[in-house]
Design a protein around this motif. Structure first.
Motif, PDB file in Angstrom:
ATOM      1  N   LYS A   7       6.261  -2.053   0.178  1.00 28.92           N
ATOM      2  CA  LYS A   7       5.873  -1.987  -1.230  1.00 28.92           C
ATOM      3  C   LYS A   7       4.750  -3.000  -1.462  1.00 28.92           C
ATOM      4  O   LYS A   7       4.861  -4.162  -1.070  1.00 28.92           O
ATOM      5  CB  LYS A   7       7.060  -2.299  -2.127  1.00 28.92           C
ATOM      6  N   ILE A   8       3.674  -2.538  -2.092  1.00 32.28           N
ATOM      7  CA  ILE A   8       2.482  -3.355  -2.297  1.00 32.28           C
ATOM      8  C   ILE A   8       2.145  -3.392  -3.781  1.00 32.28           C
ATOM      9  O   ILE A   8       2.203  -2.367  -4.459  1.00 32.28           O
ATOM     10  CB  ILE A   8       1.281  -2.767  -1.528  1.00 32.28           C
ATOM     11  N   ARG A   9       1.778  -4.574  -4.284  1.00 35.72           N
ATOM     12  CA  ARG A   9       1.363  -4.736  -5.688  1.00 35.72           C
ATOM     13  C   ARG A   9      -0.063  -5.277  -5.716  1.00 35.72           C
ATOM     14  O   ARG A   9      -0.410  -6.176  -4.970  1.00 35.72           O
ATOM     15  CB  ARG A   9       2.276  -5.717  -6.409  1.00 35.72           C
ATOM     16  N   GLY A  29      -3.997   3.531  -2.720  1.00 35.87           N
ATOM     17  CA  GLY A  29      -3.387   4.157  -3.893  1.00 35.87           C
ATOM     18  C   GLY A  29      -3.338   3.235  -5.091  1.00 35.87           C
ATOM     19  O   GLY A  29      -2.593   3.480  -6.037  1.00 35.87           O
ATOM     20  N   LEU A  30      -4.144   2.163  -5.063  1.00 38.92           N
ATOM     21  CA  LEU A  30      -4.183   1.207  -6.169  1.00 38.92           C
ATOM     22  C   LEU A  30      -5.551   1.253  -6.829  1.00 38.92           C
ATOM     23  O   LEU A  30      -6.548   1.517  -6.174  1.00 38.92           O
ATOM     24  CB  LEU A  30      -3.936  -0.214  -5.634  1.00 38.92           C
ATOM     25  N   ASN A  31      -5.595   0.987  -8.127  1.00 41.40           N
ATOM     26  CA  ASN A  31      -6.891   0.882  -8.799  1.00 41.40           C
ATOM     27  C   ASN A  31      -6.822   0.087 -10.091  1.00 41.40           C
ATOM     28  O   ASN A  31      -7.837  -0.207 -10.681  1.00 41.40           O
ATOM     29  CB  ASN A  31      -7.500   2.262  -9.060  1.00 41.40           C
ATOM     30  N   LYS A  32      -5.627  -0.262 -10.539  1.00 37.29           N
ATOM     31  CA  LYS A  32      -5.484  -1.060 -11.765  1.00 37.29           C
ATOM     32  C   LYS A  32      -4.526  -2.205 -11.500  1.00 37.29           C
ATOM     33  O   LYS A  32      -3.645  -2.108 -10.641  1.00 37.29           O
ATOM     34  CB  LYS A  32      -4.964  -0.202 -12.912  1.00 37.29           C
ATOM     35  N   GLU A  36       2.026  -0.801  -8.471  1.00 35.38           N
ATOM     36  CA  GLU A  36       2.769  -0.899  -7.219  1.00 35.38           C
ATOM     37  C   GLU A  36       2.804   0.466  -6.549  1.00 35.38           C
ATOM     38  O   GLU A  36       2.915   1.485  -7.218  1.00 35.38           O
ATOM     39  CB  GLU A  36       4.202  -1.369  -7.471  1.00 35.38           C
ATOM     40  N   VAL A  37       2.725   0.457  -5.219  1.00 29.65           N
ATOM     41  CA  VAL A  37       2.868   1.669  -4.435  1.00 29.65           C
ATOM     42  C   VAL A  37       3.802   1.386  -3.265  1.00 29.65           C
ATOM     43  O   VAL A  37       3.926   0.250  -2.811  1.00 29.65           O
ATOM     44  CB  VAL A  37       1.519   2.202  -3.895  1.00 29.65           C
ATOM     45  N   GLU A  38       4.455   2.429  -2.801  1.00 21.64           N
ATOM     46  CA  GLU A  38       5.321   2.319  -1.639  1.00 21.64           C
ATOM     47  C   GLU A  38       4.750   3.223  -0.548  1.00 21.64           C
ATOM     48  O   GLU A  38       4.610   4.429  -0.742  1.00 21.64           O
ATOM     49  CB  GLU A  38       6.742   2.738  -2.000  1.00 21.64           C
ATOM     50  N   LEU A  39       4.375   2.629   0.578  1.00 21.54           N
ATOM     51  CA  LEU A  39       3.738   3.357   1.665  1.00 21.54           C
ATOM     52  C   LEU A  39       4.513   3.151   2.952  1.00 21.54           C
ATOM     53  O   LEU A  39       5.306   2.211   3.069  1.00 21.54           O
ATOM     54  CB  LEU A  39       2.300   2.846   1.850  1.00 21.54           C
ATOM     55  N   LEU A  40       4.249   4.014   3.923  1.00 24.97           N
ATOM     56  CA  LEU A  40       4.845   3.836   5.246  1.00 24.97           C
ATOM     57  C   LEU A  40       4.241   2.599   5.902  1.00 24.97           C
ATOM     58  O   LEU A  40       3.049   2.324   5.756  1.00 24.97           O
ATOM     59  CB  LEU A  40       4.580   5.058   6.118  1.00 24.97           C
ATOM     60  N   ASP A  41       5.062   1.865   6.612  1.00 24.31           N
ATOM     61  CA  ASP A  41       4.621   0.645   7.283  1.00 24.31           C
ATOM     62  C   ASP A  41       3.988   1.027   8.619  1.00 24.31           C
ATOM     63  O   ASP A  41       4.647   1.066   9.646  1.00 24.31           O
ATOM     64  CB  ASP A  41       5.814  -0.293   7.477  1.00 24.31           C
ATOM     65  N   THR A  42       2.677   1.296   8.585  1.00 27.29           N
ATOM     66  CA  THR A  42       1.938   1.686   9.789  1.00 27.29           C
ATOM     67  C   THR A  42       0.873   0.625  10.088  1.00 27.29           C
ATOM     68  O   THR A  42       0.517  -0.166   9.216  1.00 27.29           O
ATOM     69  CB  THR A  42       1.242   3.042   9.583  1.00 27.29           C
ATOM     70  N   ILE A  59       5.456  -6.886  -1.465  1.00 26.74           N
ATOM     71  CA  ILE A  59       6.685  -7.217  -2.178  1.00 26.74           C
ATOM     72  C   ILE A  59       7.894  -7.071  -1.267  1.00 26.74           C
ATOM     73  O   ILE A  59       8.765  -7.919  -1.260  1.00 26.74           O
ATOM     74  CB  ILE A  59       6.837  -6.307  -3.419  1.00 26.74           C
ATOM     75  N   GLU A  60       7.939  -6.003  -0.486  1.00 26.37           N
ATOM     76  CA  GLU A  60       9.036  -5.759   0.441  1.00 26.37           C
ATOM     77  C   GLU A  60       8.460  -5.418   1.799  1.00 26.37           C
ATOM     78  O   GLU A  60       7.422  -4.806   1.898  1.00 26.37           O
ATOM     79  CB  GLU A  60       9.903  -4.589  -0.033  1.00 26.37           C
TER      80      GLU A  60
END
Length: 61
Positions: A7-9, A29-32, A36-42, A59-60
């Motif tokens: 999870k990224i903020r 997937g962020l612009n503002k 927060e977005v949740e993405l695969l950990d690659t 965040i996580e």
């Protein structure tokens, strides 16, 4: 096996940043602010995060 998520903020503004940094934020997937977005950990996502340590926070994960 479940795929691990991360999870990224966004904590910084893309104003007055180079175009490649703005494009990386959009790629995540962020612009503002404070989104927060949740993405695969690659490795690709981890590399994008390493490119923007001043603009994003993990965040996580």
């Amino acid at each position: 096996m479940a795929e691990k998520k991360i999870k990224i903020r966004q904590i910084g503004s893309p104003i007055r940043r180079p175009k490649d940094q703005r494009a990386t934020l959009v790629g995540l997937g962020l612009n503002k602010m404070h989104r927060e977005v949740e993405l695969l950990d690659t490795p690709e996502v981890r590399g994008m995060i390493r490119k923007l340590p001043h603009l994003v926070k993990v965040i996580e994960g």
